[in-house]
Design an enzyme around this catalytic site. Structure first.
Site, short mmCIF file in Angstrom:
data_model
loop_
_atom_site.label_atom_id
_atom_site.label_comp_id
_atom_site.label_asym_id
_atom_site.label_seq_id
_atom_site.Cartn_x
_atom_site.Cartn_y
_atom_site.Cartn_z
N HIS A 1 -11.49 9.98 6.01
CA HIS A 1 -11.30 8.55 6.28
C HIS A 1 -10.76 8.28 7.68
O HIS A 1 -11.15 7.31 8.33
CB HIS A 1 -10.32 8.01 5.25
CG HIS A 1 -10.01 6.55 5.37
ND1 HIS A 1 -10.96 5.57 5.22
CD2 HIS A 1 -8.83 5.90 5.62
CE1 HIS A 1 -10.40 4.37 5.36
NE2 HIS A 1 -9.11 4.55 5.62
N ARG B 1 -1.16 9.21 8.32
CA ARG B 1 -1.03 7.79 8.68
C ARG B 1 -0.69 6.96 7.45
O ARG B 1 -1.33 7.07 6.41
CB ARG B 1 -2.35 7.28 9.27
CG ARG B 1 -2.34 5.78 9.52
CD ARG B 1 -3.62 5.33 10.17
NE ARG B 1 -4.75 5.44 9.30
CZ ARG B 1 -5.22 4.45 8.52
NH1 ARG B 1 -4.61 3.26 8.50
NH2 ARG B 1 -6.27 4.64 7.77
N ARG C 1 -1.18 8.71 0.88
CA ARG C 1 -2.56 9.15 0.62
C ARG C 1 -2.74 10.64 0.46
O ARG C 1 -3.59 11.08 -0.31
CB ARG C 1 -3.44 8.70 1.78
CG ARG C 1 -3.87 7.32 1.60
CD ARG C 1 -4.78 6.87 2.68
NE ARG C 1 -4.72 5.42 2.64
CZ ARG C 1 -5.12 4.63 3.59
NH1 ARG C 1 -5.64 5.15 4.69
NH2 ARG C 1 -5.03 3.34 3.47
N HIS D 1 -9.22 9.59 2.28
CA HIS D 1 -8.86 8.42 1.47
C HIS D 1 -9.11 8.79 0.02
O HIS D 1 -10.17 9.31 -0.33
CB HIS D 1 -9.70 7.20 1.87
CG HIS D 1 -9.14 5.91 1.37
ND1 HIS D 1 -9.10 5.59 0.03
CD2 HIS D 1 -8.56 4.87 2.01
CE1 HIS D 1 -8.54 4.40 -0.12
NE2 HIS D 1 -8.20 3.94 1.08
N GLU E 1 0.87 -1.18 0.00
CA GLU E 1 0.00 0.00 0.00
C GLU E 1 0.90 1.23 0.00
O GLU E 1 2.12 1.11 0.21
CB GLU E 1 -0.93 0.01 1.22
CG GLU E 1 -2.11 -0.95 1.09
CD GLU E 1 -3.08 -0.86 2.24
OE1 GLU E 1 -4.16 -0.29 2.06
OE2 GLU E 1 -2.74 -1.35 3.34
P1 FAD Z 1 -13.97 1.89 15.69
O1 FAD Z 1 -13.70 0.62 15.01
O2 FAD Z 1 -14.49 3.01 14.89
O3 FAD Z 1 -14.98 1.60 16.87
C1 FAD Z 1 -15.50 2.64 17.66
C2 FAD Z 1 -16.54 2.05 18.58
O4 FAD Z 1 -16.94 3.03 19.53
C3 FAD Z 1 -17.82 1.64 17.87
O5 FAD Z 1 -18.25 0.45 18.47
C4 FAD Z 1 -18.78 2.77 18.19
O6 FAD Z 1 -20.14 2.39 18.15
C5 FAD Z 1 -18.36 3.09 19.60
N1 FAD Z 1 -18.69 4.42 20.09
C6 FAD Z 1 -18.36 5.62 19.56
N2 FAD Z 1 -18.82 6.62 20.34
C7 FAD Z 1 -19.46 6.04 21.38
C8 FAD Z 1 -20.15 6.54 22.52
N3 FAD Z 1 -20.31 7.85 22.75
N4 FAD Z 1 -20.69 5.65 23.39
C9 FAD Z 1 -20.59 4.31 23.17
N5 FAD Z 1 -19.95 3.78 22.11
C10 FAD Z 1 -19.39 4.64 21.24
N6 FAD Z 1 -7.13 0.58 8.99
C11 FAD Z 1 -6.20 -0.36 8.77
O7 FAD Z 1 -5.22 -0.43 9.51
N7 FAD Z 1 -6.34 -1.22 7.74
C12 FAD Z 1 -7.41 -1.19 6.90
O8 FAD Z 1 -7.51 -2.00 5.99
C13 FAD Z 1 -8.39 -0.20 7.10
N8 FAD Z 1 -9.46 -0.12 6.28
C14 FAD Z 1 -10.46 0.77 6.58
C15 FAD Z 1 -11.62 0.78 5.80
C16 FAD Z 1 -12.67 1.60 6.14
C17 FAD Z 1 -13.92 1.62 5.31
C18 FAD Z 1 -12.56 2.46 7.27
C19 FAD Z 1 -13.69 3.36 7.66
C20 FAD Z 1 -11.40 2.47 8.03
C21 FAD Z 1 -10.35 1.63 7.69
N9 FAD Z 1 -9.17 1.61 8.44
C22 FAD Z 1 -8.22 0.67 8.20
C23 FAD Z 1 -9.06 2.40 9.65
C24 FAD Z 1 -9.40 1.50 10.84
O9 FAD Z 1 -10.40 0.60 10.47
C25 FAD Z 1 -9.88 2.29 12.03
O10 FAD Z 1 -9.01 3.34 12.31
C26 FAD Z 1 -9.92 1.39 13.26
O11 FAD Z 1 -10.69 0.26 12.97
C27 FAD Z 1 -10.50 2.13 14.44
O12 FAD Z 1 -10.78 1.20 15.44
P2 FAD Z 1 -11.32 1.69 16.82
O13 FAD Z 1 -11.56 0.48 17.64
O14 FAD Z 1 -10.45 2.75 17.37
O15 FAD Z 1 -12.70 2.43 16.46
C1 SIN Z 2 -7.78 0.57 2.48
O1 SIN Z 2 -8.03 -0.63 2.38
O2 SIN Z 2 -7.56 1.31 1.51
C2 SIN Z 2 -7.77 1.20 3.83
C3 SIN Z 2 -6.50 0.93 4.49
C4 SIN Z 2 -6.28 1.85 5.65
O3 SIN Z 2 -7.06 2.76 5.90
O4 SIN Z 2 -5.25 1.68 6.30
#
Ligand code: FAD
Ligand code: SIN
Length: 519
Positions: free
Chosen positions: A337, A372, A276, A230, A114
């Site tokens: 993103h 990032r 990116r 993104h 990537e």
């Molecule tokens: P999240 O997974 O966003 O979870 C947050 C949680 O908090 C959720 O359960 C939500 O409901 C809860 N929440 C929020 N506010 C409250 C509140 N006030 N009260 C109670 N619950 C709450 N990163 C990579 O490294 N590789 C990838 O391939 C990649 N692909 C991606 C593809 C997409 C479409 C997206 C959107 C992101 C991608 N990313 C990727 C980024 C990565 O997925 C996220 O940064 C990471 O998953 C964040 O995880 P997290 O646990 O911090 O938050």
């Molecule tokens: C992607 O699959 O393009 C997302 C990867 C990332 O956000 O790190």
């Protein structure tokens, strides 16, 4: 129903960071894991590309570290980056133990590329890495007797006394009541704030709640101007927030204009695999210069069986919308993103408030700097969730819970003006998209700030008079977080990484973090 719960640890959020921390915490601790939507609904679930880790004998930790530092435009924290990178192979193995089956090629990981990475180091489960991570981690959580899951529970504000956190007020969306969750330790795992923008790859949960709650509690909020756009989200009237993974470009996909012409060679010699910020700005420039609605990403020159096996989710989703990615280029646009900044934490995820931790996208650990690098985010979630749990496990935990006043709703009444919330919600996201986007200027940032200050006051006035609803709680956080993003952007008198201000196009020699704290 009781208006108060007591737990040793309160985890707010059930993405990869929240679930992993719950699994890693000692089974002697009582844990509440709350989530404002369905448990699996999160950015984590939708992650496509994968997780970066040094898993190939030709690759090295130093190379992963320098790629991360370089892509972050030299304001990443080298100590945090090294900490994360060195634990990445273990994070992959932890996920495998939890049941994640990473895609293989001839008995080895099918590592891919990537943007910004100098080696193939992205482990993935086809293009549904997040779904596999989330379902397997949740299955582990569900086996633990000491963890209680609260679905559709939305944290409103942290319970703070002096410099100590004692849990949170939480809105039960079904009963519409606010309950005090009193805890010895509280972990914010609420994800990012990309919903502040009109167009985003994120699910509806990313409203910056944790950042706003932490700010109101007195936490340092760092580097919030660095919103990552993104480059390639699907452009289609019926496609809400659908990402076209960067790993397509990792496998050779080309960005083209509507007439089929390639353009990345005009911007960066790494072409489609430039970081990116560069690719998103290049697309933005082409779209604005020529007045195009979108550009296109073409992978159709690859074998169609290979495409549908390697990218089953993307193939299927596009097909449902009438786009055959095996024969046609995919219409794409940039969208918000990832939130690189957040609640400042140390290597153990501790914030500057006692007993309050932040992990995952809500946190600023210093690993991302000003941009990032792809696939370092899920990695950060896993590594820092473990480190946070280890820190909590090794310290003694109190056994007396403080007395907390119940939420007082005696002075508010149900609103008959809900249109105000809907209107302001849309206005904030439009302001952020138009004035605080990929290319910024001081005058647009100042306009945004002026209007956000007014909206902030309007929302707070409304909040004082009317009963809370989930939309109002999220709007309050969205405005707060957007205001922090703009204030951070205004404070940076240079262009660096994701923050490009045409009034200060140069990068300063000396790198500094922007820190916003409640006065
Ligand atoms: P999240 O997974 O966003 O979870 C947050 C949680 O908090 C959720 O359960 C939500 O409901 C809860 N929440 C929020 N506010 C409250 C509140 N006030 N009260 C109670 N619950 C709450 N990163 C990579 O490294 N590789 C990838 O391939 C990649 N692909 C991606 C593809 C997409 C479409 C997206 C959107 C992101 C991608 N990313 C990727 C980024 C990565 O997925 C996220 O940064 C990471 O998953 C964040 O995880 P997290 O646990 O911090 O938050
Ligand atoms: C992607 O699959 O393009 C997302 C990867 C990332 O956000 O790190």
């Amino acid at each position: 129903m009781s208006k108060q719960h007591q737990f040793d640890v309160l985890i707010i959020g059930s993405g990869a960071a929240g679930l992993m921390s719950a699994i890693q915490l000692s089974e002697n601790l009582s844990i509440a894991l709350i989530s404002k939507d369905k448990i699996l609904e999160s950015s984590s679930y939708y992650a496509q590309g994968g997780i970066s880790a040094v898993l190939d004998s030709e690759d090295s930790f130093n190379s992963h570290i320098s790629d991360t530092l370089n892509t972050g435009f030299d304001i990443g924290n080298e100590e945090s980056i090294r900490f994360m990178v060195e634990q990445a192979p273990m994070a992959i193995s932890d996920l495998e133990k939890a049941g994640v089956n990473f895609s293989q090629q001839r008995g080895n990981y099918d590592l891919t590329m990537e943007g910004g990475h100098s080696s193939k180091r992205i482990a993935h489960v086809a293009d549904k890495t997040g779904q596999s991570v989330q379902t397997n981690l949740l299955a582990q959580v569900q086996q633990k007797q000491n963890i209680t899951l609260f679905e559709h529970y939305l944290a409103v504000d942290l319970l703070i006394d002096g410099n100590t956190c004692h849990g949170a007020y939480v809105f039960d969306k079904k009963s519409q009541q606010v309950i005090s969750f009193v805890s010895h330790k509280t972990i914010l795992a609420t994800g990012g704030a990309s919903k502040s923008y009109l167009y985003t790859s994120n699910p509806d949960t990313s409203t910056g709640d944790g950042i706003a709650m932490a700010f109101r509690a007195g936490c340092e909020i760092v580097n919030m101007e660095f919103t990552q756009f993104h480059p390639t989200c699907l452009f289609h009237p019926h496609a809400k927030s659908f990402l076209i993974s960067e790993t397509l470009r990792g496998e050779g996909a080309k960005l083209i204009l509507p007439n089929g012409e390639e353009f990345m060679h005009n911007y960066d010699n790494r072409l489609e695999l430039a970081p990116r910020d560069t690719v998103a700005r290049a697309i933005d420039h082409e779209m604005k210069t020529h007045g195009f609605d979108c550009v296109y990403l073409d992978i159709s020159f690859k074998d169609s069986n290979w495409i549908s096996k390697r990218f089953p989710t993307i193939t299927k989703r596009c097909h449902a919308l009438g786009i055959d990615i095996c024969s046609k280029p995919i219409p794409v646009v940039p969208a918000a993103h990832y939130t690189c900044g957040g609640v400042n934490t140390d290597l153990s995820a501790q914030s500057n408030i006692d007993n309050l931790y932040a992990i995952g996208e809500v946190a600023h650990t210093g690993v991302h700097g000003a941009n990032r690098i792809a696939s370092n985010s899920l990695l950060e979630c896993i590594v820092f969730a473990k480190s946070c749990a280890k820190n909590i496990n090794k310290n003694s935990i109190g056994n007396i819970f403080p007395t907390i006043d119940d939420w007082d709703a005696s002075r508010v009444e149900p609103s008959k003006e809900k249109v105000v919330v809907t209107h302001l919600w849309h206005e904030v996201r439009r302001i952020m998209w138009n004035f605080v986007g990929i290319v910024r200027s001081d005058s647009r940032l100042k306009l945004a700030h002026y209007r956000l200050l007014q909206i902030h006051k309007e929302v707070n006035d409304y909040y004082r008079i009317y009963s809370i609803t989930d939309d109002l709680i999220e709007l309050r956080n969205l405005v707060q977080t957007s205001k922090i993003i703009v204030e951070s952007a205004l404070s940076r008198k240079e262009s660096r990484g994701l923050h490009f201000n045409q009034d200060y196009p140069k990068q300063l020699d000396k790198a500094h973090n922007s820190v916003i704290i409640k006065s």
